[in-house]
Design an enzyme around this catalytic site. Sequence first.
Site, short mmCIF file in Angstrom:
data_model
loop_
_atom_site.label_atom_id
_atom_site.label_comp_id
_atom_site.label_asym_id
_atom_site.label_seq_id
_atom_site.Cartn_x
_atom_site.Cartn_y
_atom_site.Cartn_z
N THR A 108 36.96 73.88 26.15
CA THR A 108 36.17 74.52 25.10
C THR A 108 36.27 76.01 25.38
OG1 THR A 108 34.67 72.65 24.88
CG2 THR A 108 33.85 74.79 24.14
N GLN A 162 39.90 60.41 20.54
CA GLN A 162 38.53 60.18 20.07
C GLN A 162 38.43 58.90 19.23
OE1 GLN A 162 36.84 63.62 18.15
NE2 GLN A 162 34.93 62.61 17.62
N GLU A 171 33.12 76.92 15.94
CA GLU A 171 31.69 76.80 16.17
C GLU A 171 31.11 78.14 16.66
OE1 GLU A 171 30.32 73.43 18.38
OE2 GLU A 171 32.11 72.24 17.97
N ARG A 209 35.04 57.12 6.34
CA ARG A 209 34.23 56.00 5.82
C ARG A 209 34.11 56.00 4.30
NH1 ARG A 209 31.39 57.87 10.31
NH2 ARG A 209 30.17 59.25 8.99
N ARG A 265 41.88 64.20 18.40
CA ARG A 265 41.37 63.25 17.39
C ARG A 265 41.84 61.82 17.63
NH1 ARG A 265 37.29 66.24 15.66
NH2 ARG A 265 37.99 68.26 14.88
N GLU A 289 39.88 68.43 8.78
CA GLU A 289 39.40 68.59 7.40
C GLU A 289 40.43 69.31 6.52
OE1 GLU A 289 34.96 69.94 7.56
OE2 GLU A 289 35.84 70.21 9.54
N ASP A 337 27.00 69.75 22.54
CA ASP A 337 27.65 70.06 21.27
C ASP A 337 26.93 69.30 20.16
OD1 ASP A 337 29.50 71.38 19.71
OD2 ASP A 337 30.98 69.78 19.85
N THR A 351 30.96 71.98 14.37
CA THR A 351 31.97 72.59 13.50
C THR A 351 31.33 73.12 12.23
OG1 THR A 351 33.50 70.95 14.34
CG2 THR A 351 34.21 72.20 12.41
N TYR A 385 35.62 56.40 21.00
CA TYR A 385 34.26 56.93 20.77
C TYR A 385 33.21 55.88 20.40
CZ TYR A 385 33.72 56.99 15.65
OH TYR A 385 33.55 56.63 14.35
N ASP A 415 35.83 74.21 20.15
CA ASP A 415 35.76 72.94 20.88
C ASP A 415 37.03 72.14 20.60
OD1 ASP A 415 34.25 71.20 22.56
OD2 ASP A 415 33.89 69.92 20.83
N TYR A 445 26.45 68.51 15.69
CA TYR A 445 27.20 67.99 14.53
C TYR A 445 26.32 68.31 13.34
CZ TYR A 445 29.77 64.18 12.05
OH TYR A 445 30.55 63.41 11.20
N HIS A 494 30.84 69.88 7.01
CA HIS A 494 31.72 69.26 8.01
C HIS A 494 31.42 67.77 8.14
CE1 HIS A 494 33.90 68.47 11.71
NE2 HIS A 494 32.79 68.06 12.28
N GLU A 550 37.88 73.20 16.70
CA GLU A 550 36.61 73.15 15.98
C GLU A 550 36.00 74.54 16.03
OE1 GLU A 550 34.17 69.86 17.38
OE2 GLU A 550 35.20 68.53 15.96
N LYS A 573 37.06 65.36 24.18
CA LYS A 573 36.41 66.68 24.12
C LYS A 573 36.36 67.35 25.48
CE LYS A 573 34.66 66.31 19.80
NZ LYS A 573 34.66 67.38 18.79
#
Lengths: 416, 416
Positions: B247, B230, B193, B134, B227, B353, B118, B339, B234, B223, B120, B125, B191, B243
Amino acid sequence: MSLKKSWLESANAPGCEFPLNNLPYGVFDAGAGARMGVAIGDCVLDVAAVDHGLDAALFADPSWNAVMAAGPEVWAALRARLMELLGNDAHRDAVSEHLVALSGVALKMPFAVSEYTDFYASRHHATNVGTIFRGAENALPPNWLSIPIGYNGRASSVVVSGSDVRRPWGQLKGPQDDAPRFAPCARFDLELELGAIVGTGSEGMVSVADADAMIFGYVLLNDWSARDIQAWEYQPLGPFQAKATATTISPWIVTAAALAPFRVDTPARERDLLPYLREPGPMLYDISLSVGLAPEGADEQIISRTNYSEMYYSAAQQLCHHTTSGCPMRTGDLLGSGTISGADQGARGSLLEMSWGGKEPITVSGTQRSFLEDGDTLTLYGAAEGDGYRIGFGACTGTVLPATPQPEWTKQESTT
Amino acid sequence: MSLKKSWLESANAPGCEFPLNNLPYGVFDAGAGARMGVAIGDCVLDVAAVDHGLDAALFADPSWNAVMAAGPEVWAALRARLMELLGNDAHRDAVSEHLVALSGVALKMPFAVSEYTDFYASRHHATNVGTIFRGAENALPPNWLSIPIGYNGRASSVVVSGSDVRRPWGQLKGPQDDAPRFAPCARFDLELELGAIVGTGSEGMVSVADADAMIFGYVLLNDWSARDIQAWEYQPLGPFQAKATATTISPWIVTAAALAPFRVDTPARERDLLPYLREPGPMLYDISLSVGLAPEGADEQIISRTNYSEMYYSAAQQLCHHTTSGCPMRTGDLLGSGTISGADQGARGSLLEMSWGGKEPITVSGTQRSFLEDGDTLTLYGAAEGDGYRIGFGACTGTVLPATPQPEWTKQESTT
């Protein structure tokens, strides 16, 4: 437990890796194609050719997956039958004709790897790596004492001992560099691990005890690692190309049954584990491990000695955690323990740790090493030591080849 | 390019997802076991049963892997033959008896997933997620504009559209919690995708152009993501159990050949890519995508509309990067695009999001949603819009079931 005697004298010799107590499974080719075999003394027995007492379909493909999928009763029946065939002198004539000298065979992948998961579960390793990158105070990530941290690796890159390993290309960017560049890895490393092989699959959550019963056996595992590729790529989603060049496994699957006398406990817990991760009994094994490095044209030197009992999490705990999300597990899944390091300086499972991030090169057969050089041959050894016998894994070895010449399409055009 | 006419009238109807231009491949069961099929109009054709002109061994298993492994010449020959059989009225009688109404069949996994990676790789996204976690100034990781960031997912958890998805258990620890707990995921997400399917495998490094030629086709891909699991697991090695629940892919493999008229360029680069990642031509596709959410017992509402052309990296670039370390790729490897979000608020590919980290719940059919609730049915839609025809993917759908009751062995003992 003491030595079980075989009528094959080489199996009873002191120091033999493959006595009757062991009976590890592999795939060999003596010139007539790949066959399923069991190692005994200095020989391999063609299992499909003897009176094994099981469904012949289990031996139709030269791979142990079908036997693994058949489950613990079949595993026990086969082991008992092979003990009888190789232990009772009455079978000597019928069985001998299906023995081949190990020295004359090529060893192949013993099973088809379905998926490969790698963990980060030796406390000394995680502490060393964390200290090198983040300082002693922030060495262990906050989740480390609660979770057997794992990530998915790449099954297609798993190879059997003896396969050469070519130094990878990748994106590199040092802390002082303005921009990344595409270049051969300059910090190529080993990781000393034990691999656990899932025999029977699962759907849904599995307890630690049930996870333990799913494990068919173990192999030595070297997770070749490109430290410079990893440093630039791994945030935020983990290592990817840094771990995709190759992972080498030893050629013999040492069964959980053979290792049973060597069970030991995981260490005391600094932080209580959540109940789902608690073990009903000792689930690690006392397996001595070492790493040999032979620079091209020079003698091998042992550069590390440690033990699988150094792990903070057992394979059963790792497999249980793997299933918590409902993740289906399948026959042939391979779980790397994570790099195994002990407390001492001489017990580190990677060059990253041995050379402390490259700052303190070690001396190997008269030459300096921070990371692996082209032509280096790296070999992992492992054995459980019983009362007058040992359960060996066979060597897990690979030689580092130079990177391929740079393909034209990766080259920078001249800029004005 | 305009509509190619079939003698099957339903294939020529305005808005039909499966005109003769499409010919997507799937596996169906009309009651007599799984068969390889191609969708046409409101029917599926039993491909193995017609005069396809290829080696029957390619159709021995009800899976498209053998055809994919056979390579681009076979792909082109089969597509041309099916165009002839379904386009030329002369074949109507011979072919009609092997057509089955789509409404009467169950659709199965169209291929066996070898490994699942997968990525990113949508800039909107990555920017959204980075801003949520962040802040806007550190939204994109430093490597993001140079590397198609990817991680290995879990192939065993890939399921076909229509499969229910059970809310996972996992270790959760919020920022204010003293310790983690074992509980059902409370922030379960989708997600949106596109999945690229590797047809022919490779050893060693592959250029972007060669990687593009290895791709057999595409599917919609959801996917499912936990959250809260994760967030705690992670660091430092990436998402793992977050994850691994499921899927979901759409049931039809839309071939690269069918999508060829819809090629578009990747966006302008803020930072020059290294030469190995540069594209010889347009390698994205103009594919409209949307997400529908139906709370239990309520009508579905479209909660997002975006386009595959929003990607910063194409599947060909991702596959090329995947091979840089020497990682072998195999027939059946599945690459998730990552995503797909657009610039607008209505074009986001995840609830994380859409609800901005759960702080701004959205309204769906009269109810509030920050993350998925039990009973929610989530459906992805996708189509490339041509001149008077469309290339559809079929729906990619799944319903969220409640978490399993807590197993006894995961419960906290009473403490005094």
